[in-house]
Design a protein around this motif. Structure first.
Motif, PDB file in Angstrom:
ATOM      1  N   PRO A   3       0.815  -1.221   0.000  1.00 24.56           N
ATOM      2  CA  PRO A   3       0.000   0.000   0.000  1.00 24.56           C
ATOM      3  C   PRO A   3       0.849   1.272   0.000  1.00 24.56           C
ATOM      4  CG  PRO A   3      -0.012  -1.024   2.167  1.00 24.56           C
ATOM      5  CD  PRO A   3       0.710  -1.962   1.264  1.00 24.56           C
ATOM      6  N   PHE A   4       2.094   1.173   0.484  1.00 27.12           N
ATOM      7  CA  PHE A   4       2.931   2.385   0.535  1.00 27.12           C
ATOM      8  C   PHE A   4       3.617   2.669  -0.797  1.00 27.12           C
ATOM      9  CE2 PHE A   4       2.765   0.901   4.907  1.00 27.12           C
ATOM     10  CZ  PHE A   4       2.223   2.023   5.495  1.00 27.12           C
ATOM     11  N   ARG A  38      12.023   4.077  -0.563  1.00 26.18           N
ATOM     12  CA  ARG A  38      12.577   3.523   0.676  1.00 26.18           C
ATOM     13  C   ARG A  38      11.604   2.562   1.325  1.00 26.18           C
ATOM     14  NH1 ARG A  38      16.622   6.384   3.732  1.00 26.18           N
ATOM     15  NH2 ARG A  38      17.409   8.177   2.578  1.00 26.18           N
ATOM     16  N   ALA A  39      10.339   2.978   1.365  1.00 25.74           N
ATOM     17  CA  ALA A  39       9.316   2.119   1.975  1.00 25.74           C
ATOM     18  C   ALA A  39       9.257   0.786   1.241  1.00 25.74           C
ATOM     19  CB  ALA A  39       7.973   2.823   1.929  1.00 25.74           C
ATOM     20  N   ASN A  52      11.561   0.853  -9.403  1.00 23.49           N
ATOM     21  CA  ASN A  52      12.066   1.793  -8.405  1.00 23.49           C
ATOM     22  C   ASN A  52      13.521   2.174  -8.690  1.00 23.49           C
ATOM     23  OD1 ASN A  52       9.691   1.932  -7.049  1.00 23.49           O
ATOM     24  ND2 ASN A  52      10.235   0.371  -5.529  1.00 23.49           N
ATOM     25  N   LEU A  53      14.280   1.169  -9.091  1.00 24.19           N
ATOM     26  CA  LEU A  53      15.690   1.458  -9.348  1.00 24.19           C
ATOM     27  C   LEU A  53      15.833   2.370 -10.570  1.00 24.19           C
ATOM     28  CD1 LEU A  53      18.436   0.934  -8.198  1.00 24.19           C
ATOM     29  CD2 LEU A  53      18.710  -0.948  -9.781  1.00 24.19           C
ATOM     30  N   PHE A  68      20.742   4.669  -0.689  1.00 23.22           N
ATOM     31  CA  PHE A  68      19.894   3.608  -0.116  1.00 23.22           C
ATOM     32  C   PHE A  68      19.473   2.585  -1.160  1.00 23.22           C
ATOM     33  CE2 PHE A  68      17.377   7.398  -1.044  1.00 23.22           C
ATOM     34  CZ  PHE A  68      16.420   6.896  -1.913  1.00 23.22           C
ATOM     35  N   GLY A  69      19.688   2.917  -2.429  1.00 17.17           N
ATOM     36  CA  GLY A  69      19.276   1.971  -3.469  1.00 17.17           C
ATOM     37  C   GLY A  69      20.369   0.987  -3.846  1.00 17.17           C
TER      38      GLY A  69
END
Lengths: 873, 166
Positions: A3-4, A38-39, A52-53, A68-69
């Protein structure tokens, strides 16, 4: 479904970012996306990792933190699918740095992928490895890469070859493993593989001399053959660029041949023919062809000497210079700059073309061409080259004039064949671009003019003429004003007329007009105005008929808001009004300025200190007034035992006074307050420490107004009348002194009463004897001739003698006869001193001395006090 | 060796950046800004080369080409031929043109990762890999095919699994 996880696609994110009007909005969007990513990472979301990447990479490009990736890249690389791997490797190359610990984690995945059955996955892994591989990875994976050099698909072979370059750069020890596979690659027929193979070979040769030897022996002939086939090959559409087959391969081959031929005559010999062929056969009407020619030229210039080829190469560059394409001209100039060290003569032949490039519309080409011209100048061509450059100065861009002027001045100074030419050219430059001329340059010009005694008249007339046409160039005005002040009489009476000159009629009042307009111009700065004021004073003596008018002009500055001008104007007015009898002596012509010491000053920007100065100023001609310098102050005080090092104020003063004051040659002048002449003389020393200022090391007003620029300050001295002396008297009684005192300056006399000579100083290694004489009619003044004898068996070099006397005495030192003293009394240095005793008859002479010299490179300092002067001196 | 490839638009927005020598992100951004500052102040009719020593450290040269709204910038050292680099930019742009059929800035913005794939087929770890745009095209098309092939499989499985989970 997470959901995030933001549901936005990459495309939507990019659109959202593009829609941002402000940087703040953009940051907000990126922050929101990053939070969502991040989520998702924390959730270990599988489905959108890949997307995402991709987003992160875009965010990275915009300059936001994405560390963070990094782990996500590793996970994607480990996943089986091609799209995931592709994005994973892309991310690996973009987001990761060479930090070992994260990279170590990926080594295993890369190793597996290098052995993958899908050759595109192998390609991805190779690509990543070629971009980010660390030394450890290189060691671990080198065998895989080596194996892939023989892979069936050429795409993998070429990637493996380039990857090997990274490996041998990281770990040069591995180079030998690649020698044999590379030899095989050089025989490839596939263009792409051949290019990369040659590239690998070139890099192998760079890291390993063993490889270089091997390829030089085994492969030179083969490579020459490959190049020949390529040059003669028929049209191949695949690799065709602008009608030339694979220029890149040409270039790579030429580059490798250069590496092989450098420093090896045999290899160079083997490639001579093909280089000549490339140089002559390649078409030069397209960029690609020129790129090959350019590379070929570089190879020819680098390999062992073959005169004919080099001339051919430099001619190609000469052709480049007249090419319409800016890029071609630019590279040609770059290359010629390097070629000049190899064959200056051949480059000289293209001087005319290079000179044309100085006038190019492209600023970077102009700049380069100018530098090249500067390198090309020599004694034989300086005249025509300078003429061209000076002519161009008239029409050049304003922003180029600074560079151009500096270079022209430098050329003129360096190669000037004769003084008249130097003066002529400098006048032209001053007329065209006087505002761009640096202070040192026109200072140097003044020195040269001062030294060319037969050209004084010519110069001042030429300057006068130049000033009639243009008065906008500050430094032209200054030089002209200085010369008119000094040589105004020559201007008016046409003295020393040269054959080349047209006679001009200048009246005395014309000359004064010019100086007057200089002082009244609004754009004139303080230096110019001060110089003009002094020139006026000088003219008042040279042109008695204009004296009244000059006085009026001088008086106008009595109310000047600038203290310096106001003060000088008052002083000069007083001289003109009340001291007619000494005026002509005061404003005599400046003595010839010493070129050597001036040059020395310019060369050493650091001011000489008393303790380190050597005898550079020994050649100072007598008669140049050499005032006392601050460092001597401590010496002057006989009660002070410790000789203080020169203070910065003292250096400054030395600078102010404009001569390279070496202690050996300077006069320590200590003046009694009643030495009125000197007070008067001192008035004239604009730029030197004002007489009314007791603290000798305080910078004077004029110079402080000009940021303490020593160069400028020194010229103020040039501008000052000849008898410049600093004194320690006070200003309070100055005007009184001026009134009612007007002796002629003391003149040295040759005859005098005889006195017994004394041994003034004797140590184990050195003896100093003094001989005395007196001028008749001037009992206060004693002429002392000092003779130094070396008693030791070593030569003394950098010999410097300094002396100091108490305040009631006045000391003047003439230059020493030399600064090195032969051993064992085989020669002497002589130096004459002049002491004036104001308390004559009441107090005896006394003197403190300091002698510094070098023995075997070691500094020696001797000090002493002389108390045994004959009583009645 | 090629040190960096940059594509930026005439407003100074980076559209593609690739540094072949490691640099921290802040440094990269600084360089992009500096380079843009220099490029946009250059006149039209001047050479395409620049000394880049002040930006990239010693032994750096920069060659750029200006197409429509984009600057293509290659930074390299003295081991590369300046004129050849100019041609290489041409090869890169031609390839993009073939890939996107009249490439424009928007294509480059939205197909960011594809652009990287193309660049990786031309320049590899700072070395020139391939100079024939036809060859590059072949490889890039094959990669796209692989991508979509596995993507369609992935898509099916995802929908199916998503449907099952429902």
């Amino acid at each position: 479904m997470n959901p995030f996880s933001s549901g936005t696609r990459l495309r939507d994110m990019i659109r959202a970012i593009r829609a941002c009007k402000t940087a703040a909005e953009e940051r907000a969007v990126v922050r929101k996306e990053c939070a969502a990513i991040r989520a998702a990472i924390n959730e270990n979301d599988q489905d959108y990792r890949h997307r995402n990447l991709a987003k992160l990479m875009f965010i990275h490009m915009l300059g936001y933190p994405t560390h963070f990736g990094q782990m996500e890249c590793l996970k994607l690389i480990a996943s089986p699918g091609f799209p995931e791997k592709r994005i994973g490797y892309l991310g690996l190359m973009l987001l990761l740095d060479e930090r070992q610990e994260v990279l170590m984690l990926v080594t295993n995945s890369v190793k597996q992928d290098l052995n993958h059955t899908n050759q595109y996955i192998v390609g991805l892994a190779l690509c990543a490895l070629g971009n980010i591989c660390s030394a450890e990875m290189a060691r671990d994976l080198a065998p895989e890469v080596e194996r892939l050099l023989q892979f069936r698909d050429p795409n993998i072979r070429k990637k493996a070859a380039l990857c090997s370059i990274r490996i041998i750069k990281k770990v040069p020890d591995l180079a030998e493993n690649f020698i044999n596979p590379v030899a095989a690659l050089l025989k490839e027929k596939h263009h792409g593989v051949l290019i990369t193979g040659i590239q690998l070979c070139t890099d192998l040769c760079k890291v390993s001399s063993e490889a270089l030897e091997y390829f030089r022996k085994k492969c030179t002939d083969g490579l020459v053959r490959t190049l020949r086939d390529l040059v003669n090959s028929p049209y191949a559409p695949e690799y065709d660029i602008a009608g030339i087959t694979d220029p890149f391969l040409h270039i790579r081959l030429l580059k490798l041949l250069r590496v092989l031929g450098q420093g090896d005559a045999d290899a160079s010999d083997a490639m001579n023919d093909i280089l000549a062929q490339v140089a002559t056969k390649t078409e030069s009407n397209k960029n690609a062809g020129n790129a090959i020619l350019y590379e070929c030229v570089e190879t020819i210039m680098s390999i062992e000497d073959n005169g004919g080829l080099r001339v051919l190469a430099i001619n190609i560059l000469g052709r480049f210079l007249s090419n319409r394409d800016n890029n071609i001209r630019y590279v040609a100039l770059n290359m010629l700059m390097r070629a000049i060290t190899v064959d200056a003569q051949a480059v000289q032949r293209h001087r005319a073309t290079i000179l044309e490039c100085v006038k190019d519309s492209d600023a970077s080409i102009r700049k380069r061409a100018l530098e090249l011209v500067y390198l090309l100048v020599n004694e034989s061509n300086v005249k025509p080259l300078t003429k061209e450059l000076v002519d161009y100065l008239e029409v050049s861009d304003q922003d180029f004039k600074g560079d151009l002027t500096a270079k022209i001045c430098s050329i003129i100074e360096k190669f000037s064949p004769e003084k008249i030419w130097y003066i002529d050219q400098m006048l032209k430059v001053l007329t065209e671009a006087g505002n761009f001329v640096k202070d040192e340059v026109w200072h140097a010009l003044v020195v040269v003019i001062s030294n060319a005694s037969d050209l004084h008249g010519y110069t001042v007339r030429a300057l006068f003429r130049a000033l009639q046409t243009t008065a906008e160039q500050e430094s032209l005005v200054r030089v002209a004003v200085w010369c008119i002040g000094e040589y105004g009489d020559l201007l008016v009476n046409n003295a020393g007329m040269l054959n080349v000159e047209d006679p001009i009629t200048v009246t005395e009042s014309d000359a004064v007009d010019v100086v007057e307009s200089a002082i009244k111009r609004h754009t004139s700065d303080l230096t110019t105005k001060s110089m003009a004021l002094i020139a006026l004073l000088k003219l008042s003596s040279r042109f008695p008929s204009c004296s009244g008018r000059i006085k009026d002009i001088v008086v106008q500055h009595k109310g000047s808001l600038v203290l310096e001008l106001q003060q000088r104007s008052l002083e000069f007015n007083s001289i003109i009004e009340k001291h007619q009898n000494i005026r002509s002596a005061l404003v005599e012509r400046m003595p010839v300025l010493d070129e050597a010491s001036f040059g020395g000053r310019r060369a050493s920007s650091l001011p000489n200190t008393v303790s380190t100065s050597n005898g550079t100023a020994v050649k100072l001609p007598n008669g140049v007034a050499k005032p006392s310098a601050a460092p001597l102050v401590d010496l002057l005080d006989l009660s002070d035992d410790v000789p203080a090092p020169s203070s910065s104020g003292g250096d400054f003063l030395q600078d102010l006074l404009g001569v390279d004051l070496a202690p050996a040659t300077q006069s320590g002048t200590s003046q009694a307050p009643k030495a009125g002449t000197d007070v008067l003389l001192d008035l004239l020393s604009i730029g030197s420490n004002p007489a009314q200022d007791n603290s000798v090391s305080t910078p004077d007003i004029l110079s402080s107004a000009q940021d303490h620029k020593p160069a400028i300050a020194s010229l103020d001295v040039l501008a000052a009348p000849s008898l410049t002396q600093a004194s320690s008297s006070t200003a309070s009684n100055m005007m009184d002194l001026l009134d009612g005192f007007a002796p002629a300056p003391p003149k040295p006399a040759n005859n005098g009463t005889a006195y017994p000579s004394i041994v003034a100083f004797e140590s184990s290694s050195l003896r100093l004897t003094f001989n005395f004489s007196k001028q008749p009619g001037n009992p206060q003044t004693t002429m002392i001739s000092g003779t130094f004898t070396n008693l030791s068996s070593n030569v003394f070099t950098d010999f410097v003698f300094q002396a100091a006397v108490p305040k009631f005495l006045q000391l003047h030192l003439d230059p020493a006869s030399g600064n090195s003293l032969p051993a064992s009394g085989n020669g002497t240095i002589t130096q004459s001193l002049k002491v004036t005793n104001s308390q004559h008859g009441k107090k005896p002479l006394v003197m403190r001395l300091r002698i510094a010299y070098k023995v075997d490179g070691k500094d020696v300092l001797e000090e002493g006090q002389i108390n045994n002067f004959p009583r009645d001196l | 060796m090629i040190k960096a490839v940059m594509v930026m638009n005439t407003q100074g927005k980076p559209r593609l950046t690739k540094f072949y020598e490691f640099l921290p992100v802040e440094k990269q951004q600084g360089i992009i800004r500096t380079v843009f500052g220099v490029l946009c102040s250059r006149a039209e009719n001047v050479s395409n080369f620049m000394e880049a020593d002040s930006i990239f450290g010693p032994d750096s040269r920069l060659v750029y080409k200006h197409y429509a709204t984009l600057y293509f910038v290659f930074v390299f050292d003295s081991s590369e031929n300046e004129l050849a680099m100019l041609d290489l930019i041409q090869v890169f742009v031609e390839t993009l043109d073939k890939c996107f059929r009249n490439v424009c800035e928007l294509d480059i913005v939205f197909n960011y990762s594809k652009l990287h794939t193309i660049l990786d087929e031309i320049i590899f770890g700072g070395q020139v890999l391939e100079t024939s745009s036809a060859e590059v095209m072949k490889v890039v098309e094959e990669i796209s095919r692989q991508e979509s092939a596995s993507n369609s499989i992935g898509l099916v499985t995802k929908t199916v699994s998503g449907w099952r989970n429902r």
